[in-house]
Design a protein around this motif. Structure first.
Motif, PDB file in Angstrom:
ATOM      1  N   ILE A 188      53.827  57.356  89.240  1.00 27.76           N
ATOM      2  CA  ILE A 188      52.677  58.171  88.858  1.00 27.76           C
ATOM      3  C   ILE A 188      51.609  57.348  88.151  1.00 27.76           C
ATOM      4  O   ILE A 188      50.495  57.831  87.933  1.00 27.76           O
ATOM      5  CB  ILE A 188      53.127  59.354  87.964  1.00 27.76           C
ATOM      6  CG1 ILE A 188      52.114  60.518  88.062  1.00 27.76           C
ATOM      7  CG2 ILE A 188      53.323  58.906  86.522  1.00 27.76           C
ATOM      8  CD1 ILE A 188      52.042  61.147  89.406  1.00 27.76           C
ATOM      9  N   GLU A 216      49.239  63.950  88.843  1.00 23.89           N
ATOM     10  CA  GLU A 216      48.743  63.277  90.029  1.00 23.89           C
ATOM     11  C   GLU A 216      47.230  63.069  89.908  1.00 23.89           C
ATOM     12  O   GLU A 216      46.534  63.766  89.180  1.00 23.89           O
ATOM     13  CB  GLU A 216      49.041  64.103  91.284  1.00 23.89           C
ATOM     14  CG  GLU A 216      50.507  64.353  91.533  1.00 23.89           C
ATOM     15  CD  GLU A 216      51.076  65.471  90.675  1.00 23.89           C
ATOM     16  OE1 GLU A 216      50.312  66.411  90.317  1.00 23.89           O
ATOM     17  OE2 GLU A 216      52.268  65.394  90.331  1.00 23.89           O
ATOM     18  N   SER A 241      41.975  60.040  94.262  1.00 24.71           N
ATOM     19  CA  SER A 241      42.849  59.512  95.314  1.00 24.71           C
ATOM     20  C   SER A 241      42.043  58.821  96.393  1.00 24.71           C
ATOM     21  O   SER A 241      42.421  57.750  96.894  1.00 24.71           O
ATOM     22  CB  SER A 241      43.676  60.651  95.921  1.00 24.71           C
ATOM     23  OG  SER A 241      44.515  61.252  94.957  1.00 24.71           O
ATOM     24  N   SER A 259      49.775  63.242  98.115  1.00 23.40           N
ATOM     25  CA  SER A 259      49.615  64.307  97.109  1.00 23.40           C
ATOM     26  C   SER A 259      49.272  63.766  95.728  1.00 23.40           C
ATOM     27  O   SER A 259      49.770  64.249  94.715  1.00 23.40           O
ATOM     28  CB  SER A 259      50.895  65.148  97.030  1.00 23.40           C
ATOM     29  OG  SER A 259      51.131  65.792  98.250  1.00 23.40           O
ATOM     30  N   GLY A 260      48.418  62.751  95.680  1.00 22.01           N
ATOM     31  CA  GLY A 260      47.931  62.258  94.404  1.00 22.01           C
ATOM     32  C   GLY A 260      48.839  61.292  93.681  1.00 22.01           C
ATOM     33  O   GLY A 260      48.514  60.856  92.577  1.00 22.01           O
ATOM     34  N   ASN A 261      49.986  60.920  94.274  1.00 23.81           N
ATOM     35  CA  ASN A 261      50.873  59.951  93.632  1.00 23.81           C
ATOM     36  C   ASN A 261      50.327  58.545  93.874  1.00 23.81           C
ATOM     37  O   ASN A 261      50.224  58.107  95.023  1.00 23.81           O
ATOM     38  CB  ASN A 261      52.285  60.081  94.205  1.00 23.81           C
ATOM     39  CG  ASN A 261      53.265  59.140  93.519  1.00 23.81           C
ATOM     40  OD1 ASN A 261      53.298  57.951  93.797  1.00 23.81           O
ATOM     41  ND2 ASN A 261      54.075  59.683  92.632  1.00 23.81           N
ATOM     42  N   HIS A 315      58.008  67.130  93.198  1.00 20.52           N
ATOM     43  CA  HIS A 315      56.672  66.684  93.551  1.00 20.52           C
ATOM     44  C   HIS A 315      56.603  66.507  95.065  1.00 20.52           C
ATOM     45  O   HIS A 315      57.568  66.101  95.712  1.00 20.52           O
ATOM     46  CB  HIS A 315      56.369  65.354  92.846  1.00 20.52           C
ATOM     47  CG  HIS A 315      55.004  64.826  93.119  1.00 20.52           C
ATOM     48  ND1 HIS A 315      54.720  64.061  94.226  1.00 20.52           N
ATOM     49  CD2 HIS A 315      53.855  64.948  92.434  1.00 20.52           C
ATOM     50  CE1 HIS A 315      53.440  63.732  94.207  1.00 20.52           C
ATOM     51  NE2 HIS A 315      52.893  64.257  93.130  1.00 20.52           N
TER      52      HIS A 315
END
Length: 697
Positions: A70, A178, A184, A206-208, A302
């Motif tokens: 993260i 995230e 992103s 997904s924003g990771n 997640h």
């Protein structure tokens, strides 16, 4: 000891810029690159800078936690750069390089005692969780004033920190989430990923940040289609290694695989799939994982962890994957059929989720970054609103049709609202049509032509109906994927599984070319519905007298592991299957022969498809058992228990009906009324089971 000596001895970032013959230190280039590629985290950086500057109310100890990948380490590196720029010496400890003991930790942190106002950065603290009480009660209180401490790890700190009032003014806990869509996209662009590939990469990651970096690296070197981009095995393996790591046992792995496949996980669901395991212990373990979240209806991981685990399991062990999917599916279908509507709708949403796990289906579902939506019945004061919405989107003819159905089937209307604002996003209507008259033909030619289209193939018979999903109007996403459109699919599936005597289900689509793969996946064939097709809409149908619900769900499961299916065929011939009228007419005679195998051998009920899976020699016995189960159901309900007694006394003896009535102490007219009602109940149950394709336990 100088600031540079402290930094070099303890792994800090305050590197000197003195010449080394090559234009500076490598650390300078590393720091510059890290700053260049760092995106987002403005709130966290602002909080840290306020602490650096001793702003009023700023924390002295900052705890940052979040799942693997993260960006905790990257954030600590940026903290170090900001601290050095502010003239604060930095001491960094990566607990992966020390033994998890007080002595080793103190040796690693010794540099903070040699300088003024140092910043202590501790990374990967999850490896030293056993040191947390010592850190809170002994080490941190012993530090001199002016020290700023940042501790980063996967797990949230023990609640005892906040339970101690002394820590309230000096401690701040930050859960690192995230990156948002804009951040992103910046990260992908900084890694060289072309903008036309961002959509698929963003949907996967997904924003990771770790997933974004790995995906961007692969996408830069391959020709991935951004719409249905899927990670290669190397990306999945690296993610699982970094985000999940080693698991305690095969049972823990299986629990995590179940959790990655379903929408929400509860102990009840784990018990269905893993009946021989201690699911209470497994669920407790799941909810404590750093990449797991607790929601209203259970825990869930997640999204990037979920997708990586699910795709890895599907690739690694397809047969076990299908077995797990089947156990979950049967559980959800049973809940849809038998639970109260509110709970059944949640089960329907969960069912639609598991049948959409194939990667190619993702573009047909609402975007994860959208706000959530919910369904509720249409209110009377909103009739004019939805009528006008239909007029704006589809014209005057559609508005007239909406007004007609509001007068005739208002209970079929459902509206979709935004979770955050309550705003009306759109609406749909589920119609039950058992006949067509001139009034309907004039008010809604689409519904009338749908009726005529299925009638040309296999007419709706007496006691059956056509279920028609109509309108589905959402101004911001007209017949395109959205979170509100997902609710259309939920209602459609719910009505299919809950509605008795639905001969046909039909759906009017405004974007048929786009939705064709999903319609084929759902075994809905495209029918020729007449002139209104020229408007760009299409009618998709399914005959439930040919493929019943259980067969339908089995077919979807079989297609889950394959790619997008070809267009569905028109329904095959019914192979002499029993009609509703034939079934109802045969029940009374079959009950008369209930205990007579020779009599049952001549019953038309042997053509029930419920019995076709049995060997022919066993079908007579199977029919007797089927009748017994239908009659036994009456005894379970207090309101029909007396009907069970009437049927048993009538058909399990050779006495005349008059004698049975006297034995039951009933007037003969009352007895005949109860007998007729009992036979009707058996007819109803037999046909319901025939349509569903199974007999509930």
């Amino acid at each position: 000891m100088s600031k540079e000596d402290v930094a070099l001895r303890t792994g800090g970032s305050c590197a000197s810029s003195r010449s080394t013959g090559g234009g500076g230190l490598l650390a300078d280039r590393l720091a510059s690159a890290r700053k260049h590629y760092f995106v987002g985290r403005e709130r966290e950086l602002a909080l840290f800078r306020s602490a650096l500057n001793d702003a009023p109310g700023a924390p002295t100890v900052l705890v940052v936690h979040g799942p693997g990948g993260i960006g905790k380490s990257a954030l600590l590196q940026r903290f170090a750069a900001d601290a050095c720029a502010a003239g604060r010496p930095v001491v960094s400890i990566d607990t992966r390089t020390i033994e998890p003991s007080p002595a080793d930790f103190q040796r690693a942190a010794v540099g903070i005692l040699a300088v003024d106002r140092p910043v202590l950065l501790v990374d990967s603290f999850e490896r030293c969780r056993d040191l947390e009480p010592w850190l809170r009660e002994r080490f941190l209180p012993s530090l001199p004033a002016g020290v700023l401490v940042v501790i980063a790890g996967r797990h949230a700190p023990d609640p005892l920190w906040t339970a101690d009032l002394g820590w309230n003014d000096v401690l701040r806990v930050v859960q690192l989430g995230e990156l948002d869509a804009a951040e992103s996209a910046l990260l992908l662009a900084s890694r060289g990923a072309a903008p036309d590939r961002h959509a698929g990469l963003l949907a996967f990651a997904s924003g990771n940040p770790l997933a974004l970096r790995l995906a961007a690296e692969v996408a830069v070197h391959d020709g991935a289609d951004n719409l249905v981009w899927t990670p290669c095995r190397t990306v999945v393996e690296q993610l699982l290694m970094r985000l999940v790591g080693e698991l305690p046992s095969p049972a823990h792995r299986r629990a995590l695989e179940v959790c990655s496949h379903v929408q929400d996980t509860t102990e009840d669901l784990l018990r269905v799939v893993m009946p021989d395991e201690d699911v209470a212990e497994l669920f407790c373990w799941l909810r404590q994982l750093p990449f797991m979240r607790s929601g209203r209806y259970g825990v869930y991981p997640h999204e990037v962890v979920r997708d990586s685990l699910d795709s890895d399991f599907r690739w690694r062990d397809p047969e076990q994957y299908k077995s797990m999917h089947r156990a979950v599916r049967l559980h959800l279908v049973e809940r849809i059929r038998n639970a109260p509507e509110k709970e059944a709708l949640r089960a329907t949403s969960a069912y639609n989720y598991i049948i959409a796990r194939a990667p190619w289906i993702r573009p047909f579902r609402g975007n994860r970054t959208e706000g959530g939506a919910y369904e509720e019945p249409l209110r009377r004061d909103e009739w004019a609103v939805v009528t006008e919405m239909a007029r704006t989107m589809e014209g005057e003819a559609s508005a007239r049709a909406v007004a007609y159905w509001l007068d005739h089937q208002p209970e079929g209307f459902r509206v979709h609202r935004s979770f955050s604002t309550g705003e009306l996003l759109g609406f749909m209507c589920w119609l039950r049509i058992d006949d067509v008259d001139d009034g309907m033909r004039e008010a809604d030619p689409v519904a009338a032509q749908a009726w005529e289209a299925v009638s040309r193939i296999a007419p709706v018979r007496h006691g059956e109906h056509l279920g028609l999903a109509r309108f589905m109007i959402h101004p911001d996403a007209y017949h395109r994927p959205s979170r509100a459109w997902d609710l259309v699919h939920m209602r459609f599936t719910y009505e299919l599984m809950r509605t008795d005597h639905c001969a046909w289900s039909c759906l009017v689509h405004g974007e048929p070319e786009f939705w064709e793969p999903v319609m084929a996946y759902m075994d809905m064939f495209r029918a020729d519905a007449g002139p209104w097709n020229r408007a760009g809409h299409a009618l998709y149908c399914h005959d439930w007298r040919v493929d019943r619900v259980d067969e339908w769900t089995e077919g979807i499961a079989a297609r889950l592991l394959s790619g997008p299916p070809v267009a569905a065929d028109e329904p095959r011939a019914r192979d002499g299957a029993l009609t509703r009228e034939e079934s109802d007419a045969a029940v009374r005679d079959a009950l008369r022969c209930w205990l007579d195998p020779d009599g049952l051998a001549a019953s038309p009920l042997l053509r029930l498809r419920l019995l076709q899976s049995q060997p022919e020699v066993d079908r007579v016995a199977g029919l007797g058992e089927l009748l017994s189960k239908a009659v036994e159901r009456l005894e379970r309900n207090p309101r029909t228990r007396h009907l069970h007694t009437v049927l048993i006394m009538t058909f399990h003896s050779s006495a005349t009906q008059e004698a049975v009535a006297r034995g039951l102490n009933m007037a003969f007219s009352t007895y005949r009324r109860h007998l007729a009602r009992g036979i009707d109940e058996v007819r109803e149950r037999l046909w319901q089971w025939e349509m569903q394709g199974h007999v509930p336990d």
